[in-house]
Enzyme design. Structure first.
Site, PDB file in Angstrom:
ATOM      1  N   TYR A 112      14.010  -7.504  13.521  1.00  0.00           N
ATOM      2  CA  TYR A 112      13.956  -8.880  13.999  1.00  0.00           C
ATOM      3  C   TYR A 112      15.200  -9.674  13.621  1.00  0.00           C
ATOM      4  CZ  TYR A 112       9.240  -8.552  15.829  1.00  0.00           C
ATOM      5  OH  TYR A 112       8.146  -8.213  16.588  1.00  0.00           O
ATOM      6  N   GLU A 216      -7.751  11.232   8.797  1.00  0.00           N
ATOM      7  CA  GLU A 216      -6.760  10.977   9.838  1.00  0.00           C
ATOM      8  C   GLU A 216      -6.823   9.543  10.348  1.00  0.00           C
ATOM      9  OE1 GLU A 216      -5.921  12.016  14.545  1.00  0.00           O
ATOM     10  OE2 GLU A 216      -7.517  13.068  13.483  1.00  0.00           O
ATOM     11  N   ASP A 268      -9.802  14.621  13.674  1.00  0.00           N
ATOM     12  CA  ASP A 268     -10.443  14.888  14.954  1.00  0.00           C
ATOM     13  C   ASP A 268     -10.412  16.386  15.261  1.00  0.00           C
ATOM     14  OD1 ASP A 268     -11.120  12.286  15.610  1.00  0.00           O
ATOM     15  OD2 ASP A 268      -9.266  11.900  16.711  1.00  0.00           O
TER      16      ASP A 268
END
Length: 391
Positions: A112, A216, A268
């Site tokens: 930024y 995860e 997953d």
């Protein structure tokens, strides 16, 4: 882990490098490139590209008591090369001012600061990496750190001086952030109440955890934190919210090494979930000299594994509607995972991946909530760990 270079040393390297770059430009109006430069304590800044050998090195300034530059470093500059060159110079200028002021910042703030120059955050990240590579230091030595990404909670307490913090007293649902301190030379020394004299300023940990569970996904981690799973089974729960940053990997590595307890990966049931778990074990694509030292080689695959999903379906606990078809991209990722040396050397891993490929489906951890909103933390996870169902 490599030692952090002092701010004074980094400032000196920047000043010497920039003075030589300016001198080079003034001598023959050539635009220098830093792509081939590297630094070491013995030789200083050196060119690693044979393509630059035809260029003559600028003379060392006699006024410098110690010069870090050695060898030619100029070659033709493309438009993209000019952009990269100016990006690195902007970062070096920012770092110089930052360290002189004794301050630190985040990679996001750097972006930024120069938002009109950098097209996106990854471009800024690359410039920061190149600046660190050029000076042969870790990013933390530049005073630039990633915003906390990982979270930790559970049976762990930290003592620094007279201040003691407990990680099972949650300041928020996420627990405690995993900050860049885990990467520095002042990273905590882990003790388990052995009664020895505490060194002033050093952080000491105590823990009666039986397991470390690395999750995860942030959503699943938050459910375990909110349900205080660590009270049901004495453990420490950590998430890197997907592919972990270096601080989270350092945290897992230090805890696993010092506490000497099993580290269990919960991800997953798909190729990308396993990739996250393997990042903790074998490292990632992060180009860092720390990478090898952050490998938690004792992490084991707790779930959700294909064989476990099959059992849940066969037992009638999960309908076929919660399974998703593997995409072409999933299959490609699965094939690449099968070529990972550790996977190839593990019959159990190979069997799981072959099961996923043969069945042609995947499943997310959140699918377990179909059985019940508390099924994951109240039943399945507890039973799976206590039964030793991990590989």
């Amino acid at each position: 882990m490599s030692a952090v270079v002092s701010s004074v040393a980094v400032i000196e390297r920047i000043e010497v490098l920039v003075s030589h770059l300016i001198e080079s430009i003034g001598s023959d109006h050539a635009v220098p490139t830093m792509l081939a430069l590297s630094f070491n304590e013995e030789e200083g800044f050196m060119s690693s590209s044979s393509q630059d050998s035809e260029d003559e090195a600028p003379p060392r300034p006699q006024s410098q008591s110690r010069s870090y530059y050695s060898g030619p470093f100029r070659k033709r500059m493309t438009k993209d090369g000019s952009k990269s060159f100016s990006s690195v110079l902007l970062v070096l200028d920012f770092v110089h001012s930052l360290l002189l002021a004794g301050k630190t910042t985040t990679v996001r703030e750097v972006y930024y600061r120069y938002v009109t120059h950098f097209r996106n955050q990854p471009e800024c990240d690359t410039a920061i990496f190149e600046a660190a590579r050029l000076l042969n230091v870790e990013r933390g030595s530049l005073g630039i750190f990633a915003s906390p990404k990982g979270w930790i909670c559970g049976k762990l307490s930290m003592t620094v001086g007279s201040l003691k913090s407990r990680y099972d007293s949650l300041p928020s649902i996420q627990g405690n952030p995993i900050t860049s301190e885990w990467l520095t030379s002042s990273a905590p020394t882990l003790k388990r109440g052995d009664g020895q004299m505490l060194e002033e300023g050093r952080a000491y940990f105590e823990s009666d955890a039986r397991f470390i569970i690395v999750v995860e996904k942030e959503g699943v981690y938050m459910r375990l934190s909110e349900d205080r799973f660590f009270d049901k089974l004495d453990c420490i729960v950590i998430t890197g919210k997907g592919i972990p940053d270096l601080a989270t990997r350092a945290c897992v590595k230090i805890l696993s090494s010092e506490l000497n307890i099993p580290v269990l990966g919960l991800c997953d049931c798909n190729p990308y979930g396993l990739q996250v778990l393997l990042t903790y074990r074998k490292g990632g694509t992060e180009r860092s000299t720390r990478d090898a030292s952050l490998m938690a080689s004792n992490i084991q695959w707790l779930g959700l594994r294909p064989s476990q999903a099959v059992r849940l379906a066969d037992d009638g606990k999960l309908p076929t509607s919660v399974f998703q078809q593997l995409t072409a991209r999933d299959i490609s990722k699965l094939s690449s995972l099968m070529k990972v040396p550790y996977v190839q050397g593990s019959e159990a891993y190979c069997d799981e991946l072959e099961t996923m490929l043969e069945n042609g489906w995947k499943m997310e951890l959140e699918a377990l909530s179909w059985v019940g909103v508390d099924y994951l933390s109240e039943e399945w996870l507890l039973e799976t760990i206590l039964n030793g169902d991990y590989i």
